[in-house]
Design a protein around this motif. Structure first.
Motif, PDB file in Angstrom:
ATOM      1  N   SER B 114      90.409  65.339 -16.753  1.00 49.80           N
ATOM      2  CA  SER B 114      89.355  65.584 -17.373  1.00 49.80           C
ATOM      3  C   SER B 114      88.607  64.941 -17.290  1.00 49.80           C
ATOM      4  N   ALA B 115      88.612  63.964 -17.422  1.00 50.63           N
ATOM      5  CA  ALA B 115      86.840  62.576 -16.648  1.00 50.63           C
ATOM      6  C   ALA B 115      86.565  63.124 -15.512  1.00 50.63           C
ATOM      7  N   VAL B 116      86.811  63.022 -14.458  1.00 52.75           N
ATOM      8  CA  VAL B 116      86.197  63.643 -13.375  1.00 52.75           C
ATOM      9  C   VAL B 116      85.156  64.683 -13.166  1.00 52.75           C
ATOM     10  N   PHE B 118      83.892  67.841 -14.079  1.00 49.04           N
ATOM     11  CA  PHE B 118      82.158  67.873 -14.260  1.00 49.04           C
ATOM     12  C   PHE B 118      81.439  67.202 -13.217  1.00 49.04           C
ATOM     13  N   THR B 119      81.613  65.537 -12.870  1.00 48.56           N
ATOM     14  CA  THR B 119      80.738  65.259 -12.002  1.00 48.56           C
ATOM     15  C   THR B 119      81.396  65.273 -10.445  1.00 48.56           C
ATOM     16  N   ALA B 122      79.879  68.979 -10.129  1.00 49.42           N
ATOM     17  CA  ALA B 122      78.645  68.442 -10.176  1.00 49.42           C
ATOM     18  C   ALA B 122      77.690  68.453  -8.394  1.00 49.42           C
ATOM     19  N   VAL B 181      90.951  61.410 -22.689  1.00 47.85           N
ATOM     20  CA  VAL B 181      89.472  60.624 -23.098  1.00 47.85           C
ATOM     21  C   VAL B 181      88.301  62.086 -22.224  1.00 47.85           C
ATOM     22  N   GLY B 182      87.129  62.258 -22.331  1.00 51.50           N
ATOM     23  CA  GLY B 182      86.713  62.776 -22.479  1.00 51.50           C
ATOM     24  C   GLY B 182      86.788  64.426 -22.218  1.00 51.50           C
ATOM     25  N   THR B 183      87.857  64.670 -23.332  1.00 53.53           N
ATOM     26  CA  THR B 183      87.801  66.212 -23.904  1.00 53.53           C
ATOM     27  C   THR B 183      87.182  66.536 -24.797  1.00 53.53           C
ATOM     28  N   THR B 184      86.598  67.770 -25.506  1.00 51.77           N
ATOM     29  CA  THR B 184      85.888  68.145 -26.444  1.00 51.77           C
ATOM     30  C   THR B 184      87.899  67.910 -27.708  1.00 51.77           C
ATOM     31  N   GLU B 186      89.221  65.304 -28.291  1.00 48.48           N
ATOM     32  CA  GLU B 186      88.202  63.917 -28.516  1.00 48.48           C
ATOM     33  C   GLU B 186      87.258  63.862 -29.882  1.00 48.48           C
ATOM     34  N   PRO B 204      94.002  56.071 -26.640  1.00 53.12           N
ATOM     35  CA  PRO B 204      93.198  57.133 -25.555  1.00 53.12           C
ATOM     36  C   PRO B 204      94.426  56.972 -24.238  1.00 53.12           C
TER      37      PRO B 204
END
Lengths: 405, 369
Positions: B114-116, B118-119, B122, B181-184, B186, B204
């Motif tokens: 989930s943390a990577v 969007f990167t 993109a 971590v890095g989710t809505t 949270e 986390p």
């Protein structure tokens, strides 16, 4: 015969910048510098253009927006209404905490293991070799995950402490609770008057230091040993104890106790912190041990023999003769190990420890989508911390290097 | 770009000249050339372009679709015993690949945490992200992404062990909570506990597997994530009956596939493949009966399956029978749901709001015309 004309001063020509050895070095440096700057600006320009193509801008305003997430370990007040900037700061403090504690234990352990590896006792020396090779040759990430797994899998849950006949009990007169969520220690509570108590304690320590200095001076001048040990202990203990009762026990301990799902109060060292610090300290200590060993071996054997012929005992030889000289060799490579430990602490994310990589470079980056800005800030932070550590230790290093007269 | 390469070439050549041919006259020229090429670099429009190419062309040229999925969310994206990618999100990507290539297997799945995610999207590491991702305002706008629709209406829930004796999330005051971590989730978690005046301790974790391990080891009292994922996780535990998904749903989590901003045509393709699957269920077109609709009087079905005269899919650069292939790949929306999340899969999630609007749900596709 005509006297030779005075050498004609050649007028300066632009081509001389590169053909004349007097100027060539400088002009080549200038050219290199210009190229470097140009390439740098081209990279920055290129990045900005591509960001613009993606419809993104570079802005650090997100640091002032509400973060919206919680952090478990915080050394300063923080909640989900705080800003991303403050979250980053909480992370920075967490990183520094791990780095400091880790470096401290790595140094002590490294010194210890390094000296013991040189022991004449075959078993001790071999055990230390195994320790060093074991920790040095396995990636530190694996150690972190492994220790974390051990801490969470083989310790009781807080629930196990419940009931009339609990499966698990607290250690040391019910003061320390080891659970799979971390270890809870009693916390000191500073009541009224604790300031004066601390002051008297610090004063006693200062007096003891003064006495030690005086005793050393006496020893250097007259060769007489003054009995300082018992006097120092009395000076430290008696007034502090007296003040403690006189002021009505101002400092008390707050014991952790089980309430609801978890232990409450006391100092909570989370497993993530313990695993990360322990793994980094053990891993780095193996490297430091080798540095210490190299430093000691570099001191010529004659020094030991000379000291022994003066009648010094082995541990005195180590403390008074060998180590002070070895330190000059040990300290410079020690710096790079401190730097490594600090930078390796960014592996914290593997066990969910919220260091600056976890807050600024993890959750904040993810929630705001500011990858470039967050990464630049992170790199800047690690750069500053590393430079700070090296300059402090370099300063310390200079203070005891041999002064060449 | 040509500008930059050219001026770099001059620069290198000039430097070679300087070092091997130190003669005054040439020097002056070289110096001039160095300076001029620097000017070229600094002043020139030397940006390598990163986003102008059309994704569909890239995908076609590459011969397969790069689809970002979860690293392991039972029901949504997992790897089965034979090593094949399966799941709700996986089937959507297969349908999309079938629409483009006529081959549902022309997909390469990229597991993303989930943390990577969007990167990775993109940066162009994947063409499309179908990774049970919640559609939110800031992700749509600030993260510069385009959501293609909702393929699953989800909400955040909590799972606890039954012997904890907790029956409602409101009894979780002081609990330790495992969270990715890095989710809505949270952010919802922080808001929910604050609103209800409760405290909690977040633990986390990097992904679903780690959360699960921490939860099972008892390092946290409860594990929170999207309810669908909790149900999926629960049935895969050793003793599913020892665990309970609490009844409260504390947030809206509309999950859907998404692509980068800036390629509207690509977004349209992804959006209408999803819509086609939904319409197919509405019309009763299934994987097995799809060939029997040639004589239907419903013009929309002809447009959808490419059996009529109109070739409206040419507008987005797809073959006429693209949607036929998409539906043929894994069936309509209802079949995909059943196979991955419903009774057939063993996860047993009710259709609920995810039923078609004709059957009391809120799944509703714009008309295909």
């Amino acid at each position: 015969m005509k006297a030779s004309a005075p050498p004609k001063i050649e007028s300066f020509k632009l081509s001389m910048l590169l053909s004349d050895t007097r100027y060539r070095g400088t002009s080549l440096q200038v050219i290199t510098f210009i190229i470097f700057v140009a390439v740098f600006f081209w990279l920055v320009d290129n990045t900005l253009k591509n960001l613009a193509l993606l419809g993104k801008d570079v802005s650090f305003n997100f640091l002032f927006l509400r973060a919206g997430y919680d952090i478990n370990q915080r050394l300063i007040p923080y909640n989900s209404d705080s800003t991303h900037g403050r979250a980053a700061f909480v992370g920075i403090l967490n990183t520094l905490l791990v780095a400091l504690v880790g470096c401290f234990f790595a140094t002590i352990l490294g010194l210890f293991v390094g000296i013991l590896r040189l022991s004449k006792n075959w078993l001790v020396a071999k055990l230390m070799s195994i320790y060093i090779e074991g920790f040095r040759n396995v990636p530190v990430l694996l150690w972190i995950v492994m220790i974390f797994a051990l801490l969470t899998e083989f310790t009781p849950a807080p629930k196990a402490f419940k009931g009339a006949d609990p499966q698990a009990t607290m250690l040391l007169f019910d003061s320390i609770a080891v659970t799979n969520r971390g270890t809870y220690f009693p916390a000191p509570i500073f009541g009224e008057g604790s300031f004066w108590l601390l002051l008297s304690f610090i004063l006693s320590v200062l007096i003891v230091i003064f006495i030690k200095k005086y005793a050393n001076k006496q020893k250097n001048e007259t060769g007489k040993n003054l009995p300082t040990f018992w006097i120092s202990i009395l000076i430290i203990i008696l007034p502090t104890l007296g003040f403690y009762f006189l002021l009505g026990k101002p400092i008390s301990l707050e014991y952790p106790y089980l309430k609801g799902f978890n232990f409450k109060d006391g100092i909570h060292l989370r497993n993530s912190f313990l695993a990360l610090t322990l793994a980094l300290a053990l891993y780095t200590s193996a490297f430091i041990a080798e540095i210490v060993r190299a430093g000691i071996l570099a001191i010529s054997k004659g020094q030991t023999e000379a000291a022994a012929s003066l009648g010094l005992r082995p541990n005195k030889i180590m403390n008074l003769i060998i180590l002070p000289q070895a330190l000059r060799i040990i300290v410079p490579p020690l710096i790079s190990n401190y730097l490594n430990l600090t930078k390796n602490s960014s592996l914290a994310i593997a066990v969910g420890y919220m260091d600056v990589r976890g807050t600024l470079g993890g959750i904040t980056l993810n929630q705001t989508g500011r990858e470039l800005e967050s990464m630049l800030l992170l790199m800047g932070f690690y750069l500053c911390v590393s430079l700070l550590i090296s300059s402090v230790i370099n300063y310390y290093n200079r203070s005891f290097q041999i002064v060449v007269r | 770009m040509f500008n930059a390469v050219f001026s770099q070439l001059i620069l290198v050549l000039t430097l070679i000249k300087i070092f091997f041919n130190l003669k005054g006259e040439i020097m002056r020229k070289s110096l001039f050339m160095v300076l001029s090429s620097i000017l070229l670099i600094v002043g020139g429009q030397a940006a390598f372009s990163g986003g102008h190419s059309v994704t569909l062309d890239d995908v076609k040229a590459r011969g397969n679709l790069l689809c970002g999925v979860s690293t392991g969310a039972p029901g949504f994206a997992t790897i089965d015993d034979s090593g094949k990618d399966v799941g709700f999100d996986v089937d959507y990507c297969r349908a999309l690949a079938a629409a483009i290539f006529g081959d549902p297997m022309a997909v390469k799945f990229v597991g993303l945490t989930s943390a990577v995610r969007f990167t990775a999207l993109a940066a162009g590491e994947v063409d499309i992200l179908a990774r049970n991702t919640t559609w939110t305002y800031s992700r749509d706008t600030d993260l510069k992404q385009t959501f293609l629709g909702v393929n699953y209406y989800d909400g955040q829930g909590f799972m606890v062990k039954k012997d904890l004796g907790v029956n409602s999330t409101l009894e979780l005051d002081g609990a330790t909570v495992c969270i990715q971590v890095g989710t809505t989730t949270e952010l919802n978690l922080a808001d929910y506990f604050k609103e209800n005046g409760m405290s909690y301790e977040p633990v986390p974790t990097a992904d679903n597997a780690e959360s699960q391990q921490q939860y099972l080891a008892g390092a946290c009292d409860t594990y929170t994530t999207d309810a669908s994922a909790l149900h999926g996780t629960r049935v895969n535990l050793e003793n599913p009956d020892d665990h309970l998904v609490l009844p409260e749903i504390i947030s809206k989590e509309p999950l859907g596939p998404l692509v980068r901003h800036g390629d509207d045509n690509w977004a349209d393709i992804g959006r209408w493949v999803l819509n086609a699957l939904i319409i197919a269920e509405e019309k009763g077109i299934t994987q097995s009966n799809i060939d029997s609709w040639k004589d239907t009087k419903d013009a929309e079905i002809h447009r959808l399956l490419g059996t009529g005269d109109d070739d409206i899919l040419a507008m987005v650069g797809l073959p006429k029978n693209a949607m036929y292939n998409a539906i043929k790949a894994g069936g309509n929306y209802g079949e995909i749901f059943e196979n991955n999340l419903g009774a057939t899969s063993g996860i047993n999630i009710e259709r609920g709001v995810n039923a078609s609007w004709t059957k009391g749900g809120i799944l509703y596709s714009p008309p295909f015309r």
